[in-house]
Design an enzyme around this catalytic site. Structure first.
Site, PDB file in Angstrom:
ATOM      1  N   SER A  68      45.054  27.641  34.843  1.00 33.19           N
ATOM      2  CA  SER A  68      46.456  28.024  35.098  1.00 33.19           C
ATOM      3  C   SER A  68      47.123  26.978  35.992  1.00 33.19           C
ATOM      4  CB  SER A  68      46.522  29.383  35.800  1.00 33.19           C
ATOM      5  OG  SER A  68      46.447  30.430  34.872  1.00 33.19           O
ATOM      6  N   LYS A 112      49.775  32.776  43.458  1.00 30.47           N
ATOM      7  CA  LYS A 112      49.257  32.602  42.095  1.00 30.47           C
ATOM      8  C   LYS A 112      48.210  33.653  41.824  1.00 30.47           C
ATOM      9  CE  LYS A 112      48.898  30.543  38.150  1.00 30.47           C
ATOM     10  NZ  LYS A 112      49.154  31.882  37.524  1.00 30.47           N
ATOM     11  N   THR A 115      38.329  31.153  31.588  1.00 31.78           N
ATOM     12  CA  THR A 115      37.537  31.972  32.513  1.00 31.78           C
ATOM     13  C   THR A 115      36.103  32.102  31.992  1.00 31.78           C
ATOM     14  OG1 THR A 115      39.564  33.202  32.968  1.00 31.78           O
ATOM     15  CG2 THR A 115      37.518  34.090  33.853  1.00 31.78           C
ATOM     16  N   GLY A 168      47.902  36.453  33.223  1.00 29.46           N
ATOM     17  CA  GLY A 168      47.299  37.665  32.677  1.00 29.46           C
ATOM     18  C   GLY A 168      46.126  38.169  33.499  1.00 29.46           C
ATOM     19  N   ASP A 169      45.696  39.362  33.186  1.00 25.87           N
ATOM     20  CA  ASP A 169      44.472  39.971  33.709  1.00 25.87           C
ATOM     21  C   ASP A 169      44.169  41.121  32.731  1.00 25.87           C
ATOM     22  OD1 ASP A 169      42.693  39.840  36.348  1.00 25.87           O
ATOM     23  OD2 ASP A 169      42.964  41.965  35.938  1.00 25.87           O
ATOM     24  N   LYS A 189      48.714  38.880  43.332  1.00 22.30           N
ATOM     25  CA  LYS A 189      48.276  39.667  42.165  1.00 22.30           C
ATOM     26  C   LYS A 189      49.293  40.775  41.945  1.00 22.30           C
ATOM     27  CE  LYS A 189      44.679  39.867  39.352  1.00 22.30           C
ATOM     28  NZ  LYS A 189      43.705  38.822  38.991  1.00 22.30           N
TER      29      LYS A 189
HETATM   30  P1  NDP Z   1      40.861  42.283  28.982  1.00 25.89           P
HETATM   31  O1  NDP Z   1      41.886  43.336  29.089  1.00 25.89           O
HETATM   32  O2  NDP Z   1      41.033  41.199  27.991  1.00 25.89           O
HETATM   33  O3  NDP Z   1      39.426  42.949  28.718  1.00 25.89           O
HETATM   34  C1  NDP Z   1      38.901  43.881  29.587  1.00 25.89           C
HETATM   35  C2  NDP Z   1      37.578  44.385  29.036  1.00 25.89           C
HETATM   36  O4  NDP Z   1      36.938  45.174  30.044  1.00 25.89           O
HETATM   37  C3  NDP Z   1      37.747  45.275  27.817  1.00 25.89           C
HETATM   38  O5  NDP Z   1      36.636  45.158  26.987  1.00 25.89           O
HETATM   39  C4  NDP Z   1      37.819  46.654  28.460  1.00 25.89           C
HETATM   40  O6  NDP Z   1      37.429  47.704  27.603  1.00 25.89           O
HETATM   41  C5  NDP Z   1      36.834  46.535  29.597  1.00 25.89           C
HETATM   42  N1  NDP Z   1      37.214  47.432  30.695  1.00 25.89           N
HETATM   43  C6  NDP Z   1      38.391  47.480  31.342  1.00 25.89           C
HETATM   44  N2  NDP Z   1      38.398  48.454  32.261  1.00 25.89           N
HETATM   45  C7  NDP Z   1      37.193  49.033  32.182  1.00 25.89           C
HETATM   46  C8  NDP Z   1      36.593  50.102  32.863  1.00 25.89           C
HETATM   47  N3  NDP Z   1      37.253  50.780  33.818  1.00 25.89           N
HETATM   48  N4  NDP Z   1      35.305  50.425  32.536  1.00 25.89           N
HETATM   49  C9  NDP Z   1      34.645  49.760  31.566  1.00 25.89           C
HETATM   50  N5  NDP Z   1      35.180  48.733  30.866  1.00 25.89           N
HETATM   51  C10 NDP Z   1      36.427  48.386  31.184  1.00 25.89           C
HETATM   52  O7  NDP Z   1      40.708  41.686  30.466  1.00 25.89           O
HETATM   53  P2  NDP Z   1      40.070  40.301  30.928  1.00 25.89           P
HETATM   54  O8  NDP Z   1      38.941  39.931  30.052  1.00 25.89           O
HETATM   55  O9  NDP Z   1      41.174  39.341  31.137  1.00 25.89           O
HETATM   56  O10 NDP Z   1      39.533  40.690  32.382  1.00 25.89           O
HETATM   57  C11 NDP Z   1      38.202  41.182  32.591  1.00 25.89           C
HETATM   58  C12 NDP Z   1      37.826  40.979  34.048  1.00 25.89           C
HETATM   59  O11 NDP Z   1      37.871  39.578  34.363  1.00 25.89           O
HETATM   60  C13 NDP Z   1      38.735  41.656  35.075  1.00 25.89           C
HETATM   61  O12 NDP Z   1      37.953  42.053  36.174  1.00 25.89           O
HETATM   62  C14 NDP Z   1      39.666  40.527  35.502  1.00 25.89           C
HETATM   63  O13 NDP Z   1      40.207  40.769  36.783  1.00 25.89           O
HETATM   64  C15 NDP Z   1      38.709  39.367  35.501  1.00 25.89           C
HETATM   65  N6  NDP Z   1      39.298  38.036  35.396  1.00 25.89           N
HETATM   66  C16 NDP Z   1      40.165  37.718  34.382  1.00 25.89           C
HETATM   67  C17 NDP Z   1      40.671  36.449  34.285  1.00 25.89           C
HETATM   68  C18 NDP Z   1      41.557  36.044  33.174  1.00 25.89           C
HETATM   69  O14 NDP Z   1      41.944  34.883  33.140  1.00 25.89           O
HETATM   70  N7  NDP Z   1      41.905  36.911  32.244  1.00 25.89           N
HETATM   71  C19 NDP Z   1      40.345  35.420  35.285  1.00 25.89           C
HETATM   72  C20 NDP Z   1      39.357  35.839  36.257  1.00 25.89           C
HETATM   73  C21 NDP Z   1      38.883  37.104  36.299  1.00 25.89           C
HETATM   74  P3  NDP Z   1      38.551  48.525  26.778  1.00 25.89           P
HETATM   75  O15 NDP Z   1      39.011  47.600  25.708  1.00 25.89           O
HETATM   76  O16 NDP Z   1      37.829  49.721  26.316  1.00 25.89           O
HETATM   77  O17 NDP Z   1      39.638  48.837  27.769  1.00 25.89           O
HETATM   78  O1  2IT Z   2      41.606  36.969  38.427  1.00 23.51           O
HETATM   79  C1  2IT Z   2      42.091  35.882  38.055  1.00 23.51           C
HETATM   80  O2  2IT Z   2      41.768  34.811  38.571  1.00 23.51           O
HETATM   81  C2  2IT Z   2      43.069  35.904  36.954  1.00 23.51           C
HETATM   82  N1  2IT Z   2      43.353  36.971  36.415  1.00 23.51           N
HETATM   83  C3  2IT Z   2      43.748  34.647  36.515  1.00 23.51           C
HETATM   84  C4  2IT Z   2      44.898  34.333  37.414  1.00 23.51           C
HETATM   85  C5  2IT Z   2      45.792  33.216  36.975  1.00 23.51           C
HETATM   86  O3  2IT Z   2      46.796  33.030  37.663  1.00 23.51           O
HETATM   87  O4  2IT Z   2      45.510  32.536  35.991  1.00 23.51           O
END
Ligand code: NDP
Ligand code: 2IT
Length: 450
Positions: free
Chosen positions: A383, A96, A215, A171-172, A132
């Site tokens: 999830s 997952k 999250t 997603g991520d 992942k």
């Molecule tokens: P999104 O794609 O929705 O948003 C990502 C954000 O981070 C955007 O604002 C983006 O800016 C910015 N970003 C991405 N890459 C970079 C970089 N190299 N330098 C600076 N800013 C950056 O992703 P999420 O919000 O889903 O994910 C954000 C973080 O949270 C990640 O680390 C992910 O692994 C983690 N995460 C996500 C979960 C989820 O359920 N979605 C769960 C747990 C953790 P721009 O728009 O300019 O690209």
């Molecule tokens: O980093 C994370 O935990 C996620 N992107 C969510 C993973 C999931 O299976 O919901």
């Protein structure tokens, strides 16, 4: 050490083994280092975990898939990207974890994310293994049609290796509800089955309420627990959030609900700064900008009535710092600036946003530090609840799911206290790593040498 075997259990030997196998995977090495720095001392005190090749097995994925993703852009050009899925551990349940579409994606990044996911998923208490995946696709500027063709091609290859009982992606970065929808549609077409093979689906076709918010909300529920446990409160704290994507948006929303003053948010180009603090109206504008218009914060600063600055937001003074963008966005310099500016609590919405030196800076300065595998586990937890609802073909109410999320985040906080709580401040790094490890290790021992 000989032939990929540890002759002694020490941090140095484990890291040497990882480096020998994969000398070109710095992010994976960093993630193993961070986990093993806590786990090895615990294993040395606990003979049960010193045998059965446990550590050697834990640092090697069960399976790694790398595949070609051919697709056609709107101009008729043939494009080729690389797709990944690392199925790291099925000790606790089906693999997952999310899928990331970003040009920086490579095997090192997918392995670090999958490795972290094993312990995060363990902490949720739900029956979830760790995995992942993703692609080095740059989604910026793609039309809906291009994204759909890409997702369909990605799934044409991945579908053979996933199912609701085998591996359940979500997603991520770069993968939200639109992309999950396109991939789900293609999986359904290829298999002629409607099953809960992906999470983060739209609400009309099997998605869970609160998954979109989970999250970010979970992060704030965890921060609330951290602060309360140490006799403090979130109310009125000057807060900086990096990122403005899924995690950042709902972290901001819940932070506002709990009375924090959010003065900055960012994207990969720069950050907006609002001394008065963002409000719901401004946040809704940011959500619309990012999710509908797919625009840049720089374009909206004027409309928002905020200042805009290029670069990262960590020089902005704050008491609460919530990195919600990407890995290694806070190094030693950023950490020192945060400490100098009076930060009280740093909690990770992103995966591994703070590097080793930053983490040590926070811990040495007495800052409360919440590592992502604990503080951002709310996403994968909901999830897991989406999988349960899909299995029983029911849909729970927003209130029910939110209550379960709060309960899970409190449970994770309690585990961190149990294993990292003897000092004046809870050591959340040790607490989360050790608590996450124990459940996985017990399951691995019980299941034999597989
Ligand atoms: P999104 O794609 O929705 O948003 C990502 C954000 O981070 C955007 O604002 C983006 O800016 C910015 N970003 C991405 N890459 C970079 C970089 N190299 N330098 C600076 N800013 C950056 O992703 P999420 O919000 O889903 O994910 C954000 C973080 O949270 C990640 O680390 C992910 O692994 C983690 N995460 C996500 C979960 C989820 O359920 N979605 C769960 C747990 C953790 P721009 O728009 O300019 O690209
Ligand atoms: O980093 C994370 O935990 C996620 N992107 C969510 C993973 C999931 O299976 O919901």
């Amino acid at each position: 050490m000989k032939e990929n075997r540890l002759t002694s259990i020490s941090l140095e030997d484990v890291l040497t083994l990882v480096k020998q196998r994969d000398p070109d995977q710095p992010e994976f090495l960093q993630a193993v280092h961070e986990v093993m720095e806590s786990v090895i001392p615990f294993v040395l005190e606990t003979p049960r975990y010193q045998r059965k090749g446990l550590i050697e097995r834990l640092i090697e994925p069960e399976r790694m898939l790398i595949f070609r993703v051919p697709w056609e852009d709107d101009e008729g050009n043939y494009r080729v990207n690389r797709g990944y899925r690392v199925q790291f551990s099925s000790a606790l349940g089906p693999y997952k974890g999310g899928l990331r579409f970003h040009p920086s994606v490579n095997l090192s990044i997918v392995k670090f994310l999958a490795f972290e996911q094993i312990f995060k998923n363990s902490l949720t208490g739900l029956p979830l293994g760790g995995g992942k995946g993703g692609s080095d696709l740059n989604p910026k500027g793609l039309s809906d049609g291009e994204m759909m063709r890409f997702c369909q091609s990605f799934m044409n290859e991945l579908f053979r290796n996933i199912s609701s009982d085998k591996d359940v992606p979500a997603g991520d970065i770069g993968v939200g509800e639109r992309e999950v929808g396109f991939m789900f549609g293609q999986y359904k077409r290829l298999t002629a089955e409607f099953t809960g093979v992906l999470t983060g689906k739209g609400l009309s076709y099997g998605g869970s309420k609160v998954r979109m918010q989970s999250t970010g909300y979970g992060l704030l529920y965890f921060v609330d627990e951290m602060l309360k446990h140490h006799g403090q409160s979130i109310s009125g704290l000057r807060t900086v959030i990096s990122g403005s994507g899924n995690v950042a948006q709902f972290a901001c929303q819940k932070a506002l609900d709990l009375g924090a003053r959010v003065v900055a948010m960012s994207d990969s180009d720069g950050f907006i700064y609002d001394e008065e603090g963002l409000n719901e109206e401004k946040l809704n504008l940011i959500i619309e900008l990012k999710n509908e218009r797919r625009g840049r914060l720089s374009e909206a600063a004027e409309e928002l009535g905020c200042e805009y600055h290029e670069g990262s937001p960590w020089s902005v003074p704050c008491e609460l710092a919530l990195p919600c963008a990407t890995q290694n966005e806070i190094g030693e310099n950023e950490a020192k600036a945060l400490v100098q500016n009076g930060v009280v609590c740093v909690a990770e919405g992103a995966n591994m946003p703070c590097n080793d030196k930053a983490i040590h800076t926070f811990r040495d300065s007495g800052v409360l530090y919440g590592p992502g595998k604990a503080s951002n586990a709310g996403g994968v937890a909901v999830s897991g609840l989406e999988m349960s609802q899909n299995s029983e073909r029911l849909s729970w109410s927003f209130e029910d799911v939110d209550e379960k999320l709060i309960h899970i985040m409190k449970g994770i906080h309690n585990k961190c206290v149990d294993y990292g709580g003897s000092g004046k401040r809870v050591d959340y790094v040790r607490g989360s790593n050790v608590a996450g490890f124990i459940k996985v290790a017990d399951a691995m021992i019980a299941q034999g040498h597989v």
